[in-house]
Scaffold this motif. Sequence first.
Motif, mmCIF file in Angstrom:
data_model
loop_
_atom_site.group_PDB
_atom_site.id
_atom_site.type_symbol
_atom_site.label_atom_id
_atom_site.label_comp_id
_atom_site.label_asym_id
_atom_site.label_seq_id
_atom_site.Cartn_x
_atom_site.Cartn_y
_atom_site.Cartn_z
ATOM 1 N N LEU A 55 20.503 41.582 15.326
ATOM 2 C CA LEU A 55 19.922 41.624 13.981
ATOM 3 C C LEU A 55 18.519 41.029 13.916
ATOM 4 N N PHE A 56 18.270 40.002 14.731
ATOM 5 C CA PHE A 56 16.980 39.313 14.665
ATOM 6 C C PHE A 56 16.102 39.563 15.886
ATOM 7 N N ALA A 57 16.521 40.511 16.726
ATOM 8 C CA ALA A 57 15.728 40.906 17.905
ATOM 9 C C ALA A 57 15.367 39.710 18.779
ATOM 10 N N LEU A 58 16.348 38.876 19.068
ATOM 11 C CA LEU A 58 16.100 37.687 19.893
ATOM 12 C C LEU A 58 16.125 38.044 21.369
ATOM 13 N N PRO A 59 15.281 37.423 22.167
ATOM 14 C CA PRO A 59 15.371 37.586 23.618
ATOM 15 C C PRO A 59 16.669 36.963 24.142
ATOM 16 N N GLU A 60 17.124 37.404 25.279
ATOM 17 C CA GLU A 60 18.335 36.868 25.897
ATOM 18 C C GLU A 60 18.169 35.371 26.160
ATOM 19 N N GLY A 61 19.170 34.597 25.748
ATOM 20 C CA GLY A 61 19.151 33.158 25.970
ATOM 21 C C GLY A 61 18.479 32.350 24.892
ATOM 22 N N GLU A 62 17.842 32.988 23.918
ATOM 23 C CA GLU A 62 17.169 32.278 22.832
ATOM 24 C C GLU A 62 18.153 31.983 21.696
ATOM 25 N N ALA A 66 16.011 28.178 16.752
ATOM 26 C CA ALA A 66 14.925 27.577 17.531
ATOM 27 C C ALA A 66 13.653 28.417 17.501
ATOM 28 N N GLN A 67 13.660 29.526 16.751
ATOM 29 C CA GLN A 67 12.482 30.381 16.699
ATOM 30 C C GLN A 67 11.389 29.743 15.836
ATOM 31 N N ALA A 68 10.152 29.989 16.211
ATOM 32 C CA ALA A 68 9.028 29.451 15.447
ATOM 33 C C ALA A 68 8.828 30.216 14.147
ATOM 34 N N THR A 294 10.693 28.621 7.668
ATOM 35 C CA THR A 294 11.099 28.231 9.017
ATOM 36 C C THR A 294 12.479 28.781 9.307
ATOM 37 N N PRO A 295 12.660 29.486 10.432
ATOM 38 C CA PRO A 295 13.986 29.993 10.803
ATOM 39 C C PRO A 295 14.981 28.884 11.165
ATOM 40 N N GLN A 296 14.529 27.647 11.193
ATOM 41 C CA GLN A 296 15.438 26.561 11.550
ATOM 42 C C GLN A 296 16.565 26.388 10.521
ATOM 43 N N VAL A 297 16.405 26.962 9.332
ATOM 44 C CA VAL A 297 17.464 26.863 8.326
ATOM 45 C C VAL A 297 18.589 27.844 8.608
ATOM 46 N N LEU A 298 18.386 28.803 9.498
ATOM 47 C CA LEU A 298 19.374 29.832 9.742
ATOM 48 C C LEU A 298 20.481 29.345 10.658
ATOM 49 N N SER A 299 21.653 29.936 10.471
ATOM 50 C CA SER A 299 22.814 29.671 11.324
ATOM 51 C C SER A 299 23.177 28.183 11.308
ATOM 52 N N SER A 300 23.842 27.717 12.376
ATOM 53 C CA SER A 300 24.329 26.331 12.387
ATOM 54 C C SER A 300 23.231 25.322 12.680
ATOM 55 N N GLY A 301 22.196 25.730 13.412
ATOM 56 C CA GLY A 301 21.087 24.824 13.690
ATOM 57 C C GLY A 301 21.131 24.143 15.036
ATOM 58 N N ASN A 302 21.990 24.613 15.953
ATOM 59 C CA ASN A 302 22.045 23.977 17.278
ATOM 60 C C ASN A 302 20.710 24.051 18.006
ATOM 61 N N GLY A 303 20.148 25.252 18.048
ATOM 62 C CA GLY A 303 18.872 25.418 18.740
ATOM 63 C C GLY A 303 17.760 24.636 18.086
ATOM 64 N N ALA A 304 17.749 24.593 16.761
ATOM 65 C CA ALA A 304 16.708 23.855 16.038
ATOM 66 C C ALA A 304 16.812 22.366 16.313
#
Length: 589
Positions: A55-62, A66-68, A294-304
């Motif tokens: 859905l968000f076109a993330l690279p593998e492993g991202e 954590a996206q900017a 900021t995408p840091q609000v999305l999902s659970s926030g582990n990567g952020a």
Amino acid sequence: MSLDALRANRSWRLLKAAVQRRAVFLIPTAALIGIVAGAVVAATTYSARALHRLLFALPEGERLSAQAALLDPRMALIPALGGVLVGLSIFFVRRFRSRPPVDPIEANALHGGRMSFRESVILAAQTLVSNGFGASVGLEAGYTQISAAVASWAGRVLELRRGDVRILVASGAAGAVAAAFDAPLTGAFYAFELILGTYTIAAVAPMMAAALAATLTANWLGAVQFSITIGEVETLQAADYVPFLLLGLVGGGAAILLMRLVTLVDWLYGRTGLRTEFRPLLGGLAVGAMALVTPQVLSSGNGALYFDLTAEPALSIIAGVLLLKVMSAAISLGSGFRGGLFFASLFVGGLLGTLFSALVAFVAPSVAAGPLETALVGMTAVATGVVGGPLTMTFLALEVSGDLALAGGVLAAAIVASVLVRETFGYSFSTWRLHLRGETIRSAQDVGWIRSLTVGSMMRTDVRTVPVDTSIAELKAAFPLGSTSRVVAVDGEGRYAGIVLLADAYGEREDPEAESQTDIGTLLKFSDEWLSQAMNARTAAGAFQRANAEELAVLDRDNRVVGLLTEGFLLRRYAEELEKVRRDLSGER
């Protein structure tokens, strides 16, 4: 093989009898449940990350959070699309199934560990969609629900005792949490503190077996788990613990604020009169708007969280992300998205600890703890307030960081946060949501047996009644001394008027003429005190204490007498059930 055929199989009957009679067989059963829990966590995590990539076109492993920035501003509409799907699921679930799903805490507290597998699958699917489409919720509610439901199903199939089913349900939840964090002790104590509600020797081995089996299974399946590396920690002095205690208070307050905000959002939606099915759409639009910042609000926030703790962004950015994350989590859950606050509370606590570290460095630069250590303590404090398990969060901080040097500070902050929330708020997030539904439970301690021990199940129905206008002489003629100790008086329409003690009637010592002219209304007792069939043992005991009575009448909705209950029988049945609970907790067969 069908379930009926399985139950008829001789080998199955022997296995079932062995598990029922010997507590040691609960251990391999719990380990099998742990394997299932580990697989559920791996599959759920993989599915959520696959949705993020798609859905968000993330690279593998991202990681999504954590996206900017979002690759395309139109992606801010994806949480709203998820809200549409969740709203549709709410519509169809309400159309065909009216009862809300029972979570592991409620199941163990009120239903002897009984959970609906179908309802649990629906909740897990809603959680996956919510997280996968970017809503600010964690996956823990989904995989913990499924794992506990599998355990509950196994307990019913094996026809285990109430206490054993509760242990298996807790073991399923333990396995799910342990697999999610690669932290067996965290999973076990999560089950003890939150799902089982108490620590018992009989439950130690099954809990640990499930937690270890789930962790190994998740590792074998390649599940990406939560971890923090903080490096070597300086030796802490006594003065270094003071900021941690203060951070425990701040973290506890933040936990209360977060839980209150979720309730406030839900209340505001209710004030608008908007149908429940449409609320996730608006919540998704709000979360998507914040994701443009900021995408840091999305999902659970582990990567952020990992990004913010390692990249060391400016304090103004951390403060902004903290505010947006609190708002997005409250809006997501308050609008109807499914999920938990476990991961969100860790994220909020980590950011809060980082800000607090900057304040401590300015006020007391000699304090040894740095930003990462303080962030870890902040995670523990906020998560303890939200989740409700101080030892659980302490073990989590220690297992994910791998550093025992912070043990004292982490535990101190967890205890302070726990005490603050308990004394000023009184609930964890799970029990607070149950409280809003009208339940009174504050933990997973088994109180369901008290609710099933009702007045209707204990009363005797051979009630002797007399009209309230009966004379004392007629009462004596109808009930000779020694025939009974009390009779119930009713009015002309058969409604309850009070209880007459025969000892009072025979103790009047009046002449026969006076007794024939005096009705029993002057002898009535407990006219304003009675019991209903739905009362549980605890409520009924309070009624006996208020009335100072040995026996009270049981009335229906029309105030007609349907039975009698004595205080002595009530207390004896209560003691018997309490002894059963004690045997379950101690593992006695």
